[in-house]
Design an enzyme around this catalytic site. Structure first.
Site, PDB file in Angstrom:
ATOM      1  N   CYS A 106       3.420  -3.830   1.792  1.00  0.00           N
ATOM      2  CA  CYS A 106       4.065  -4.717   2.752  1.00  0.00           C
ATOM      3  C   CYS A 106       3.060  -5.762   3.233  1.00  0.00           C
ATOM      4  CB  CYS A 106       4.571  -3.903   3.943  1.00  0.00           C
ATOM      5  SG  CYS A 106       5.373  -4.902   5.201  1.00  0.00           S
ATOM      6  N   LEU A 107       3.494  -7.004   3.308  1.00  0.00           N
ATOM      7  CA  LEU A 107       2.605  -8.079   3.762  1.00  0.00           C
ATOM      8  C   LEU A 107       2.144  -7.856   5.201  1.00  0.00           C
ATOM      9  CD1 LEU A 107       4.579 -11.114   2.296  1.00  0.00           C
ATOM     10  CD2 LEU A 107       2.409 -10.208   1.445  1.00  0.00           C
ATOM     11  N   GLU A 149      13.188  -4.729   3.245  1.00  0.00           N
ATOM     12  CA  GLU A 149      13.307  -5.850   4.199  1.00  0.00           C
ATOM     13  C   GLU A 149      14.269  -5.511   5.335  1.00  0.00           C
ATOM     14  OE1 GLU A 149      11.088  -7.938   4.028  1.00  0.00           O
ATOM     15  OE2 GLU A 149      10.485  -7.416   1.986  1.00  0.00           O
ATOM     16  N   HIS A 152      12.692  -3.705   8.161  1.00  0.00           N
ATOM     17  CA  HIS A 152      12.001  -4.584   9.127  1.00  0.00           C
ATOM     18  C   HIS A 152      12.956  -5.034  10.234  1.00  0.00           C
ATOM     19  CE1 HIS A 152       8.016  -5.114   7.462  1.00  0.00           C
ATOM     20  NE2 HIS A 152       8.483  -5.417   6.262  1.00  0.00           N
TER      21      HIS A 152
HETATM   22 NI    NI Z   1       7.421  -5.389   4.452  1.00  0.00          NI
END
Ligand code: NI
Length: 191
Positions: A106-107, A149, A152
């Site tokens: 994950c970024l 996503e 998140h």
């Molecule tokens: Ni992520």
């Protein structure tokens, strides 16, 4: 278009349940454009609005949807290809089946990769950038990207999927690293 800063754990915004979008207007479309540019620049294969500090139910993914189906095909370009873009507003999973295990990164959680169990096939209902209802069936790896996503949007990241002890060690290590002044992430192709 603009590249936005990507927020990392333990920023509290990543733990918030994001708000639904009430009106799909130019503000939202500009955000979608900026999120796509940020994702490609990272590079990543998906990005959710809370990762750029906006607590709203919006995501982009560098995966294709063809005739309502999002599934890998022979000849697909490399992951994260700029020719692939799916934008979802207020996405909801309305069907799920099967199980798939995948190593996810994950970024917003640099230098952590963990195996996560997801549904192999999902059906998503959402709005597109014009505010029109869309329905997408996603399978396999692309299904994993959307589920990551959408986590998140519910305030869930990969650090919530490891033990308390591992989480404490990870956050301590990240704090030290940031303190050392290396704020930049190594490039990684992660959602
Ligand atoms: Ni992520």
């Amino acid at each position: 278009m603009a590249i936005l800063p990507i927020i990392e754990v333990p920023d509290p915004i990543l733990k918030k349940v994001a708000e639904p979008v009430a009106t799909v207007d130019d503000r939202v479309r500009t955000l979608l454009d900026d999120m796509a540019e940020t994702m490609y620049a990272a590079p990543g294969i998906g990005l959710a609005a809370p990762q750029v500090g906006v607590s709203e139910r919006i995501l982009v993914a560098a995966v294709p949807v063809r005739d309502g189906l999002s599934d890998e095909q022979d000849g697909d370009e490399e992951l994260g290809s700029e020719s692939f873009l799916t934008e979802l507003i207020n996405p909801v999973i309305v069907e799920r089946e099967g199980i798939i295990l995948f190593d996810e990164g994950c970024l917003s959680v640099p230098e952590l990769t963990i195996e996560v169990e997801r549904s192999e096939r999902i059906v998503i209902e959402a709005l597109d950038r014009n505010g029109e209802s869309i329905r997408i069936e996603a399978r396999g790896f692309y299904s994993v990207v959307f589920q990551h996503e959408m986590d998140h949007l519910d305030g869930v990241t990969l650090v919530d999927r490891i033990s308390k002890l591992k989480r404490a060690l990870y956050l301590k290590k990240r704090k030290k690293r940031r303190g050392a002044g290396s704020g930049n992430n190594p490039p990684s192709l992660s959602p």
